[in-house]
Write a protein that holds these residues in place. Structure first.
Motif, PDB file in Angstrom:
ATOM      1  N   VAL A   1       1.231   6.076  -1.966  1.00  0.00           N
ATOM      2  CA  VAL A   1       2.124   6.969  -1.225  1.00  0.00           C
ATOM      3  C   VAL A   1       1.387   7.540  -0.020  1.00  0.00           C
ATOM      4  CG1 VAL A   1       3.436   9.119  -1.323  1.00  0.00           C
ATOM      5  CG2 VAL A   1       3.545   7.506  -3.233  1.00  0.00           C
ATOM      6  N   GLY A   2       0.133   7.915  -0.209  1.00  0.00           N
ATOM      7  CA  GLY A   2      -0.665   8.425   0.911  1.00  0.00           C
ATOM      8  C   GLY A   2      -0.852   7.390   2.005  1.00  0.00           C
ATOM      9  N   ALA A   3      -1.060   6.132   1.618  1.00  0.00           N
ATOM     10  CA  ALA A   3      -1.198   5.068   2.616  1.00  0.00           C
ATOM     11  C   ALA A   3       0.106   4.879   3.385  1.00  0.00           C
ATOM     12  CB  ALA A   3      -1.607   3.762   1.931  1.00  0.00           C
TER      13      ALA A   3
ATOM     14  N   TYR B   1      -2.831   0.126   7.656  1.00  0.00           N
ATOM     15  CA  TYR B   1      -2.343  -1.116   7.048  1.00  0.00           C
ATOM     16  C   TYR B   1      -3.400  -1.729   6.131  1.00  0.00           C
ATOM     17  CZ  TYR B   1       2.241  -2.292   8.928  1.00  0.00           C
ATOM     18  OH  TYR B   1       3.588  -2.341   9.174  1.00  0.00           O
ATOM     19  N   ALA B   2      -4.652  -1.720   6.583  1.00  0.00           N
ATOM     20  CA  ALA B   2      -5.731  -2.254   5.761  1.00  0.00           C
ATOM     21  C   ALA B   2      -5.841  -1.479   4.447  1.00  0.00           C
ATOM     22  CB  ALA B   2      -7.051  -2.210   6.520  1.00  0.00           C
ATOM     23  N   ALA B   3      -5.697  -0.149   4.517  1.00  0.00           N
ATOM     24  CA  ALA B   3      -5.762   0.671   3.307  1.00  0.00           C
ATOM     25  C   ALA B   3      -4.583   0.377   2.389  1.00  0.00           C
ATOM     26  CB  ALA B   3      -5.776   2.152   3.693  1.00  0.00           C
ATOM     27  N   ALA B   4      -3.393   0.189   2.972  1.00  0.00           N
ATOM     28  CA  ALA B   4      -2.207  -0.082   2.151  1.00  0.00           C
ATOM     29  C   ALA B   4      -2.325  -1.427   1.447  1.00  0.00           C
ATOM     30  CB  ALA B   4      -0.954  -0.050   3.020  1.00  0.00           C
ATOM     31  N   VAL B   5      -2.711  -2.459   2.170  1.00  0.00           N
ATOM     32  CA  VAL B   5      -2.837  -3.789   1.569  1.00  0.00           C
ATOM     33  C   VAL B   5      -3.920  -3.793   0.501  1.00  0.00           C
ATOM     34  CG1 VAL B   5      -3.479  -6.185   2.015  1.00  0.00           C
ATOM     35  CG2 VAL B   5      -1.950  -4.995   3.594  1.00  0.00           C
ATOM     36  N   THR B   6      -5.068  -3.162   0.808  1.00  0.00           N
ATOM     37  CA  THR B   6      -6.155  -3.093  -0.178  1.00  0.00           C
ATOM     38  C   THR B   6      -5.717  -2.336  -1.424  1.00  0.00           C
ATOM     39  OG1 THR B   6      -7.797  -3.149   1.601  1.00  0.00           O
ATOM     40  CG2 THR B   6      -8.540  -2.381  -0.555  1.00  0.00           C
ATOM     41  N   GLY B   7      -5.001  -1.226  -1.227  1.00  0.00           N
ATOM     42  CA  GLY B   7      -4.542  -0.445  -2.365  1.00  0.00           C
ATOM     43  C   GLY B   7      -3.586  -1.213  -3.248  1.00  0.00           C
ATOM     44  N   ILE B   8      -2.707  -1.997  -2.639  1.00  0.00           N
ATOM     45  CA  ILE B   8      -1.765  -2.787  -3.437  1.00  0.00           C
ATOM     46  C   ILE B   8      -2.500  -3.887  -4.199  1.00  0.00           C
ATOM     47  CG2 ILE B   8       0.202  -4.367  -3.295  1.00  0.00           C
ATOM     48  CD1 ILE B   8       1.137  -2.741  -0.851  1.00  0.00           C
ATOM     49  N   VAL B   9      -3.389  -4.581  -3.506  1.00  0.00           N
ATOM     50  CA  VAL B   9      -4.132  -5.665  -4.161  1.00  0.00           C
ATOM     51  C   VAL B   9      -4.987  -5.135  -5.308  1.00  0.00           C
ATOM     52  CG1 VAL B   9      -5.929  -7.403  -3.827  1.00  0.00           C
ATOM     53  CG2 VAL B   9      -4.127  -7.129  -2.113  1.00  0.00           C
ATOM     54  N   GLN B  10      -5.624  -3.973  -5.100  1.00  0.00           N
ATOM     55  CA  GLN B  10      -6.497  -3.396  -6.117  1.00  0.00           C
ATOM     56  C   GLN B  10      -5.727  -2.559  -7.147  1.00  0.00           C
ATOM     57  OE1 GLN B  10      -9.744  -4.093  -6.359  1.00  0.00           O
ATOM     58  NE2 GLN B  10      -9.561  -5.426  -4.557  1.00  0.00           N
ATOM     59  N   GLN B  11      -4.391  -2.543  -7.040  1.00  0.00           N
ATOM     60  CA  GLN B  11      -3.547  -1.778  -7.962  1.00  0.00           C
ATOM     61  C   GLN B  11      -3.986  -0.310  -8.032  1.00  0.00           C
ATOM     62  OE1 GLN B  11      -3.455  -3.844 -11.741  1.00  0.00           O
ATOM     63  NE2 GLN B  11      -2.300  -5.560 -10.897  1.00  0.00           N
ATOM     64  N   ALA B  12      -4.057   0.294  -6.861  1.00  0.00           N
ATOM     65  CA  ALA B  12      -4.476   1.687  -6.752  1.00  0.00           C
ATOM     66  C   ALA B  12      -3.442   2.611  -7.390  1.00  0.00           C
ATOM     67  CB  ALA B  12      -4.666   2.047  -5.279  1.00  0.00           C
ATOM     68  N   PRO B  13      -3.853   3.843  -7.717  1.00  0.00           N
ATOM     69  CA  PRO B  13      -2.899   4.805  -8.290  1.00  0.00           C
ATOM     70  C   PRO B  13      -1.734   5.065  -7.343  1.00  0.00           C
ATOM     71  CG  PRO B  13      -5.159   5.581  -8.541  1.00  0.00           C
ATOM     72  CD  PRO B  13      -5.225   4.371  -7.658  1.00  0.00           C
TER      73      PRO B  13
ATOM     74  N   VAL C   1       8.303   5.231  -7.610  1.00  0.00           N
ATOM     75  CA  VAL C   1       7.086   5.281  -6.796  1.00  0.00           C
ATOM     76  C   VAL C   1       7.321   4.596  -5.453  1.00  0.00           C
ATOM     77  CG1 VAL C   1       4.663   4.586  -6.660  1.00  0.00           C
ATOM     78  CG2 VAL C   1       5.619   5.372  -8.833  1.00  0.00           C
ATOM     79  N   GLY C   2       7.997   3.439  -5.473  1.00  0.00           N
ATOM     80  CA  GLY C   2       8.305   2.756  -4.224  1.00  0.00           C
ATOM     81  C   GLY C   2       9.180   3.593  -3.321  1.00  0.00           C
ATOM     82  N   GLY C   3      10.161   4.277  -3.914  1.00  0.00           N
ATOM     83  CA  GLY C   3      11.023   5.150  -3.120  1.00  0.00           C
ATOM     84  C   GLY C   3      10.258   6.318  -2.532  1.00  0.00           C
ATOM     85  N   MET C   4       9.332   6.895  -3.295  1.00  0.00           N
ATOM     86  CA  MET C   4       8.511   7.979  -2.770  1.00  0.00           C
ATOM     87  C   MET C   4       7.671   7.514  -1.583  1.00  0.00           C
ATOM     88  SD  MET C   4       7.168   9.862  -6.237  1.00  0.00           S
ATOM     89  CE  MET C   4       5.973  10.803  -5.280  1.00  0.00           C
ATOM     90  N   ALA C   5       7.145   6.293  -1.681  1.00  0.00           N
ATOM     91  CA  ALA C   5       6.335   5.767  -0.592  1.00  0.00           C
ATOM     92  C   ALA C   5       7.172   5.589   0.676  1.00  0.00           C
ATOM     93  CB  ALA C   5       5.700   4.434  -0.999  1.00  0.00           C
ATOM     94  N   LEU C   6       8.389   5.036   0.531  1.00  0.00           N
ATOM     95  CA  LEU C   6       9.245   4.840   1.695  1.00  0.00           C
ATOM     96  C   LEU C   6       9.704   6.170   2.278  1.00  0.00           C
ATOM     97  CD1 LEU C   6      11.480   1.786   0.717  1.00  0.00           C
ATOM     98  CD2 LEU C   6       9.422   1.844   2.127  1.00  0.00           C
ATOM     99  N   THR C   7       9.972   7.139   1.399  1.00  0.00           N
ATOM    100  CA  THR C   7      10.365   8.464   1.885  1.00  0.00           C
ATOM    101  C   THR C   7       9.223   9.110   2.658  1.00  0.00           C
ATOM    102  OG1 THR C   7      11.882   8.779   0.022  1.00  0.00           O
ATOM    103  CG2 THR C   7      11.164  10.747   1.201  1.00  0.00           C
ATOM    104  N   GLY C   8       8.020   9.011   2.126  1.00  0.00           N
ATOM    105  CA  GLY C   8       6.859   9.556   2.835  1.00  0.00           C
ATOM    106  C   GLY C   8       6.639   8.878   4.169  1.00  0.00           C
ATOM    107  N   PHE C   9       6.810   7.561   4.191  1.00  0.00           N
ATOM    108  CA  PHE C   9       6.682   6.815   5.445  1.00  0.00           C
ATOM    109  C   PHE C   9       7.704   7.291   6.467  1.00  0.00           C
ATOM    110  CE2 PHE C   9       8.317   3.319   8.045  1.00  0.00           C
ATOM    111  CZ  PHE C   9       7.184   2.888   8.694  1.00  0.00           C
ATOM    112  N   SER C  10       8.967   7.422   6.044  1.00  0.00           N
ATOM    113  CA  SER C  10      10.042   7.804   6.959  1.00  0.00           C
ATOM    114  C   SER C  10       9.847   9.211   7.511  1.00  0.00           C
ATOM    115  CB  SER C  10      11.396   7.700   6.246  1.00  0.00           C
ATOM    116  OG  SER C  10      11.626   6.376   5.796  1.00  0.00           O
ATOM    117  N   ILE C  11       9.495  10.139   6.642  1.00  0.00           N
ATOM    118  CA  ILE C  11       9.309  11.525   7.090  1.00  0.00           C
ATOM    119  C   ILE C  11       8.141  11.625   8.065  1.00  0.00           C
ATOM    120  CG2 ILE C  11       8.657  13.842   6.325  1.00  0.00           C
ATOM    121  CD1 ILE C  11      10.200  13.318   3.745  1.00  0.00           C
TER     122      ILE C  11
END
Length: 399
Positions: free
Chosen positions: A95-97, A78-90, A35-45
């Motif tokens: 990845v969308g953030a 950034y606010a969405a990403a931090v909130t999603g991590i803190v709230q343990q979002a799906p 999941v972490g790799g998918m997030a970084l790949t999405g960010f890079s692309i």
């Protein structure tokens, strides 16, 4: 000048902190590197696709309105990403953030690189680009160390928050540098032919050659990173991979500064061919070196070649890119760097797996990429020169 350098330092810290920090933060929530790799790949692309667009907008409308608008969206991401991590979002939300973060990344690096010729005297432009390359290298290392400290003292999500703070402060600091570009750029672009307006700096053959060279160099670097990890692991000391990469970075920093302080006339085509040919030979030597000590020495030599080579890329691109499209040209350089690095990392990973951890094949692939860059360098005009007295036209008013 001090404000521009400060903006460069702070904004360049954001990417390395975010890359490692977001990976560790997502793994801490979902326990999955996939999941972490998918997030970084999405960010890079997303970043690779969108940064040329934002660069063109800067050339068209000026840096201030574009940077402020993109920064506002970036802060929300950034606010969405931090909130999603803190709230343990799906996983899909995280990845969308990450994709939103990549798509909304402000083009601060292209803006800074396109601004150097306007505020730095012509005889010091080489030093400015060398400083840019050196600080970029140093910030990558510093960002990784900061993430380690933040994870140990606070948490991975704190690293993501710090990355956001660096991005925001860096752009706001950049906006304090006086530039008056929008009106002049609009007039210059309006007088261009339709193909050049549509393709932007890609309509220039010399720009395309330089971008191809950049992609080959980053492909080689991606292979180097994987190859170093494989070499350290096969030697029974995986922790030494950081030391080996550190040797490469030290060589690049020292040589870039030394090259930047040279003031005599340079012939870019000849130098680029020489640098890349030397890189290819040294990378082969690294791959076949018997032992990590000799491999580290070879990597130091590769870094000594890479520093002036990367500096020269920026100098030449600043010279050959059309003045009203210079920011977009440097944005395309960022895109080709991300793409080349991604391809190199993926290729080297497959080669390391296929060869059962043997690092030799990855360094041979890096050498092949360097040789290809040497071939591309031959396509540059032989009359192209970079000198202290080169006339540099710019639509940015001198500050």
């Amino acid at each position: 000048m001090p404000r521009l350098v400060l903006a460069l330092i702070v904004s360049r810290l954001a990417a390395p902190i975010l890359n490692l920090g977001m990976l560790l933060a997502i793994v801490s929530v979902h326990g999955s590197y996939a999941v972490g790799g998918m997030a970084l790949t999405g960010f890079s692309i997303a970043l690779a696709v969108c940064v040329p667009v934002s660069g063109r907008l800067v050339d068209r409308f000026g840096p201030r309105p574009v940077l402020l608008g993109i920064l506002a969206v970036h802060a929300l991401a950034y606010a969405a990403a931090v909130t999603g991590i803190v709230q343990q979002a799906p996983a899909w939300m995280l990845v969308g953030a990450a994709v939103a973060l990549g798509a909304s990344t402000p083009p601060s690096a292209p803006v800074i690189r396109s601004t150097w010729p306007a505020i730095v005297p012509a005889e010091h432009t080489r030093i400015a680009y060398a400083l840019d390359a050196v600080l970029n290298e140093v910030m990558v290392v510093t960002g990784t160390l900061l993430v380690s400290a933040l994870v140990a003292l606070v948490s991975p999500v704190a690293a993501v928050a710090v990355a956001g703070a660096c991005a925001i402060v860096g752009v706001l600091t950049l906006l304090t540098v006086p530039t008056l570009r929008a009106q002049a750029s609009t007039e210059a672009v309006g007088g261009m032919s339709r193909p050049r307006r549509v393709l932007g700096p890609l309509a220039d053959g010399q720009v395309r050659v330089l971008l191809g060279i950049t992609a080959c160099d980053m492909l080689a670097f991606g292979c180097i990173v994987v190859g170093v990890s494989a070499a350290a692991a096969s030697g029974g000391t995986p922790g030494l991979s950081g030391v080996l990469l550190g040797a490469y970075s030290v060589g690049a920093v020292v040589s870039a500064l030394g090259y930047g302080m040279r003031q005599r006339e340079a012939r870019p085509r000849r130098q680029l061919v020489t640098f890349h040919a030397a890189s290819a030979v040294l990378l082969v030597a690294t791959g076949v070196a018997p032992g990590l000590v000799l491999a580290g020495a070879a990597l130091l030599a590769v870094g000594l070649v890479s520093g002036p080579r990367d500096t020269l890329h920026q100098i030449v691109l600043g010279d050959v890119a059309p003045s009203p499209q210079r920011t977009e040209a440097f944005a395309w350089m960022s895109t080709f760097m991300w793409v080349g690095n991604g391809i190199g990392t993926a290729l080297a990973g497959q080669l390391a797996t296929w060869s059962e951890g043997d690092h030799t094949t990855t360094f041979l692939a890096a050498a092949a990429a360097a040789a290809a860059a040497a071939g591309f360098s031959l396509l540059l005009r032989s009359t192209l020169r970079t000198t202290a007295s080169t006339t540099r036209t710019s639509t940015i008013s001198p500050a």
